[in-house]
Design a protein around this motif. Structure first.
Motif, PDB file in Angstrom:
ATOM      1  N   PRO A  30       0.824  -1.223   0.000  1.00 17.26           N
ATOM      2  CA  PRO A  30       0.000   0.000   0.000  1.00 17.26           C
ATOM      3  C   PRO A  30       0.854   1.268   0.000  1.00 17.26           C
ATOM      4  O   PRO A  30       1.542   1.560   0.964  1.00 17.26           O
ATOM      5  CB  PRO A  30      -0.793  -0.121   1.302  1.00 17.26           C
ATOM      6  N   LEU A  31       0.814   2.014  -1.076  1.00 11.88           N
ATOM      7  CA  LEU A  31       1.584   3.257  -1.142  1.00 11.88           C
ATOM      8  C   LEU A  31       0.883   4.360  -0.356  1.00 11.88           C
ATOM      9  O   LEU A  31      -0.351   4.407  -0.312  1.00 11.88           O
ATOM     10  CB  LEU A  31       1.735   3.707  -2.594  1.00 11.88           C
ATOM     11  N   PRO A  32       1.643   5.252   0.247  1.00 12.15           N
ATOM     12  CA  PRO A  32       1.025   6.390   0.929  1.00 12.15           C
ATOM     13  C   PRO A  32       0.198   7.214  -0.056  1.00 12.15           C
ATOM     14  O   PRO A  32       0.601   7.413  -1.210  1.00 12.15           O
ATOM     15  CB  PRO A  32       2.223   7.195   1.441  1.00 12.15           C
ATOM     16  N   ALA A  33      -0.958   7.688   0.380  1.00 15.50           N
ATOM     17  CA  ALA A  33      -1.873   8.427  -0.488  1.00 15.50           C
ATOM     18  C   ALA A  33      -1.273   9.733  -0.999  1.00 15.50           C
ATOM     19  O   ALA A  33      -1.699  10.253  -2.028  1.00 15.50           O
ATOM     20  CB  ALA A  33      -3.168   8.710   0.255  1.00 15.50           C
ATOM     21  N   THR A  34      -0.282  10.263  -0.318  1.00 17.15           N
ATOM     22  CA  THR A  34       0.317  11.543  -0.714  1.00 17.15           C
ATOM     23  C   THR A  34       1.278  11.415  -1.895  1.00 17.15           C
ATOM     24  O   THR A  34       1.725  12.421  -2.428  1.00 17.15           O
ATOM     25  CB  THR A  34       1.084  12.159   0.470  1.00 17.15           C
ATOM     26  N   GLY A  62      13.113   5.250  -3.113  1.00 16.37           N
ATOM     27  CA  GLY A  62      11.682   5.524  -3.010  1.00 16.37           C
ATOM     28  C   GLY A  62      11.108   4.785  -1.818  1.00 16.37           C
ATOM     29  O   GLY A  62      11.783   4.590  -0.807  1.00 16.37           O
ATOM     30  N   CYS A  63       9.878   4.324  -1.960  1.00 13.59           N
ATOM     31  CA  CYS A  63       9.239   3.577  -0.878  1.00 13.59           C
ATOM     32  C   CYS A  63       9.889   2.206  -0.746  1.00 13.59           C
ATOM     33  O   CYS A  63      10.137   1.523  -1.743  1.00 13.59           O
ATOM     34  CB  CYS A  63       7.755   3.398  -1.152  1.00 13.59           C
ATOM     35  N   VAL A  64      10.147   1.819   0.490  1.00 13.93           N
ATOM     36  CA  VAL A  64      10.713   0.507   0.779  1.00 13.93           C
ATOM     37  C   VAL A  64       9.846  -0.137   1.857  1.00 13.93           C
ATOM     38  O   VAL A  64       9.542   0.486   2.867  1.00 13.93           O
ATOM     39  CB  VAL A  64      12.177   0.593   1.265  1.00 13.93           C
ATOM     40  N   PHE A  65       9.446  -1.374   1.594  1.00 14.29           N
ATOM     41  CA  PHE A  65       8.659  -2.157   2.540  1.00 14.29           C
ATOM     42  C   PHE A  65       9.512  -3.326   3.004  1.00 14.29           C
ATOM     43  O   PHE A  65      10.421  -3.756   2.291  1.00 14.29           O
ATOM     44  CB  PHE A  65       7.391  -2.691   1.873  1.00 14.29           C
ATOM     45  N   ALA A  66       9.203  -3.867   4.168  1.00 20.87           N
ATOM     46  CA  ALA A  66       9.977  -5.005   4.673  1.00 20.87           C
ATOM     47  C   ALA A  66       9.094  -5.915   5.506  1.00 20.87           C
ATOM     48  O   ALA A  66       8.119  -5.476   6.118  1.00 20.87           O
ATOM     49  CB  ALA A  66      11.152  -4.517   5.509  1.00 20.87           C
ATOM     50  N   ASP A  67       9.456  -7.184   5.482  1.00 23.94           N
ATOM     51  CA  ASP A  67       8.929  -8.151   6.442  1.00 23.94           C
ATOM     52  C   ASP A  67      10.136  -8.945   6.924  1.00 23.94           C
ATOM     53  O   ASP A  67      11.275  -8.548   6.700  1.00 23.94           O
ATOM     54  CB  ASP A  67       7.809  -9.015   5.847  1.00 23.94           C
ATOM     55  N   ALA A  68       9.935 -10.043   7.571  1.00 18.03           N
ATOM     56  CA  ALA A  68      11.050 -10.795   8.146  1.00 18.03           C
ATOM     57  C   ALA A  68      11.973 -11.391   7.080  1.00 18.03           C
ATOM     58  O   ALA A  68      13.152 -11.605   7.335  1.00 18.03           O
ATOM     59  CB  ALA A  68      10.523 -11.910   9.045  1.00 18.03           C
ATOM     60  N   ARG A  70      12.122 -10.402   3.380  1.00 14.17           N
ATOM     61  CA  ARG A  70      12.556  -9.580   2.249  1.00 14.17           C
ATOM     62  C   ARG A  70      12.313  -8.101   2.477  1.00 14.17           C
ATOM     63  O   ARG A  70      11.428  -7.716   3.226  1.00 14.17           O
ATOM     64  CB  ARG A  70      11.811  -9.979   0.969  1.00 14.17           C
ATOM     65  N   TRP A  71      13.111  -7.302   1.764  1.00 15.56           N
ATOM     66  CA  TRP A  71      12.875  -5.871   1.643  1.00 15.56           C
ATOM     67  C   TRP A  71      12.393  -5.659   0.208  1.00 15.56           C
ATOM     68  O   TRP A  71      12.946  -6.231  -0.738  1.00 15.56           O
ATOM     69  CB  TRP A  71      14.143  -5.076   1.874  1.00 15.56           C
ATOM     70  N   TRP A  72      11.364  -4.821   0.041  1.00  8.40           N
ATOM     71  CA  TRP A  72      10.741  -4.589  -1.258  1.00  8.40           C
ATOM     72  C   TRP A  72      10.870  -3.120  -1.651  1.00  8.40           C
ATOM     73  O   TRP A  72      10.435  -2.240  -0.926  1.00  8.40           O
ATOM     74  CB  TRP A  72       9.269  -4.970  -1.213  1.00  8.40           C
ATOM     75  N   TRP A  73      11.458  -2.863  -2.833  1.00 13.10           N
ATOM     76  CA  TRP A  73      11.616  -1.518  -3.371  1.00 13.10           C
ATOM     77  C   TRP A  73      10.542  -1.310  -4.429  1.00 13.10           C
ATOM     78  O   TRP A  73      10.360  -2.159  -5.307  1.00 13.10           O
ATOM     79  CB  TRP A  73      12.989  -1.350  -4.023  1.00 13.10           C
ATOM     80  N   ARG A 101       2.761  -9.555   6.348  1.00 17.25           N
ATOM     81  CA  ARG A 101       2.651  -8.255   7.014  1.00 17.25           C
ATOM     82  C   ARG A 101       3.794  -7.296   6.668  1.00 17.25           C
ATOM     83  O   ARG A 101       4.523  -6.841   7.565  1.00 17.25           O
ATOM     84  CB  ARG A 101       2.560  -8.437   8.530  1.00 17.25           C
ATOM     85  N   PRO A 102       3.964  -6.963   5.396  1.00 17.38           N
ATOM     86  CA  PRO A 102       5.023  -5.999   5.059  1.00 17.38           C
ATOM     87  C   PRO A 102       4.670  -4.630   5.625  1.00 17.38           C
ATOM     88  O   PRO A 102       3.506  -4.248   5.695  1.00 17.38           O
ATOM     89  CB  PRO A 102       5.016  -5.988   3.537  1.00 17.38           C
ATOM     90  N   ARG A 103       5.691  -3.906   6.057  1.00 22.82           N
ATOM     91  CA  ARG A 103       5.463  -2.568   6.590  1.00 22.82           C
ATOM     92  C   ARG A 103       6.359  -1.568   5.862  1.00 22.82           C
ATOM     93  O   ARG A 103       7.455  -1.913   5.416  1.00 22.82           O
ATOM     94  CB  ARG A 103       5.709  -2.529   8.089  1.00 22.82           C
ATOM     95  N   LEU A 104       5.876  -0.359   5.739  1.00 17.41           N
ATOM     96  CA  LEU A 104       6.639   0.703   5.096  1.00 17.41           C
ATOM     97  C   LEU A 104       7.760   1.123   6.042  1.00 17.41           C
ATOM     98  O   LEU A 104       7.506   1.533   7.167  1.00 17.41           O
ATOM     99  CB  LEU A 104       5.724   1.894   4.796  1.00 17.41           C
ATOM    100  N   ILE A 105       9.014   0.984   5.586  1.00 13.03           N
ATOM    101  CA  ILE A 105      10.142   1.366   6.444  1.00 13.03           C
ATOM    102  C   ILE A 105      10.864   2.603   5.930  1.00 13.03           C
ATOM    103  O   ILE A 105      11.682   3.170   6.634  1.00 13.03           O
ATOM    104  CB  ILE A 105      11.145   0.203   6.633  1.00 13.03           C
TER     105      ILE A 105
END
Length: 146
Positions: A30-34, A62-68, A70-73, A101-105
């Motif tokens: 989920p990308l930030p709405a802004t 840019g936006c980077v997400f992570a879970d236990a 992988r990190w996702w660009w 449960r990826p989170r925006l880091i």
């Protein structure tokens, strides 16, 4: 103290469960709405052990997400065209990733969520020890020489 340690252990264990056991499948990051994602979004995932190294060496992130695992660009849609991403990298069209449960880091300061794909590709190749290769496309040049 023991209760906190057990909760931490159980959280790690839950995050490593196979996708099928937790109702799994894929989730869309989920990308930030802004932020404006006018080019569409794909994601490039790398093993978490490479995350900090990649983040610190990229000229722009840019936006980077992570879970236990992988990190996702976030990259523009179609960033897999003509690039042979290393085997350790996972490319996810539409930013639908097999993550728990990826989170925006990391969120960029600019209004675009993208990490430039070419520098990311070259850095992923470097940290994984793979020689970068591009798909060879043969055909007439776009502009003829004078």
């Amino acid at each position: 103290m023991l209760k906190n340690a057990m909760n931490h252990f159980l959280a790690i264990r839950r995050s490593r469960e196979p996708m099928g056991s937790a109702g799994g499948g894929r989730v869309q990051l989920p990308l930030p709405a802004t932020l404006s994602a006018s080019l569409g979004c794909d994601a490039v995932g790398v093993p978490a052990r490479y995350g900090f190294r990649l983040m610190s060496h990229l000229p722009r992130t840019g936006c980077v997400f992570a879970d236990a695992e992988r990190w996702w660009w976030i990259v523009p849609a179609g960033s897999d065209l003509d690039l042979d991403w290393p085997e350790q990298a996972a490319y996810a069209r539409g930013a639908y990733v097999p993550a728990v449960r990826p989170r925006l880091i990391h969120q960029p300061d600019s209004r675009t969520p993208y990490t430039p794909p070419i520098p990311l590709f070259l850095m992923v190749c470097q940290v994984t020890g793979v020689t970068p290769t591009w798909t060879q496309v043969y055909g007439p040049p776009a502009v003829s020489a004078p």
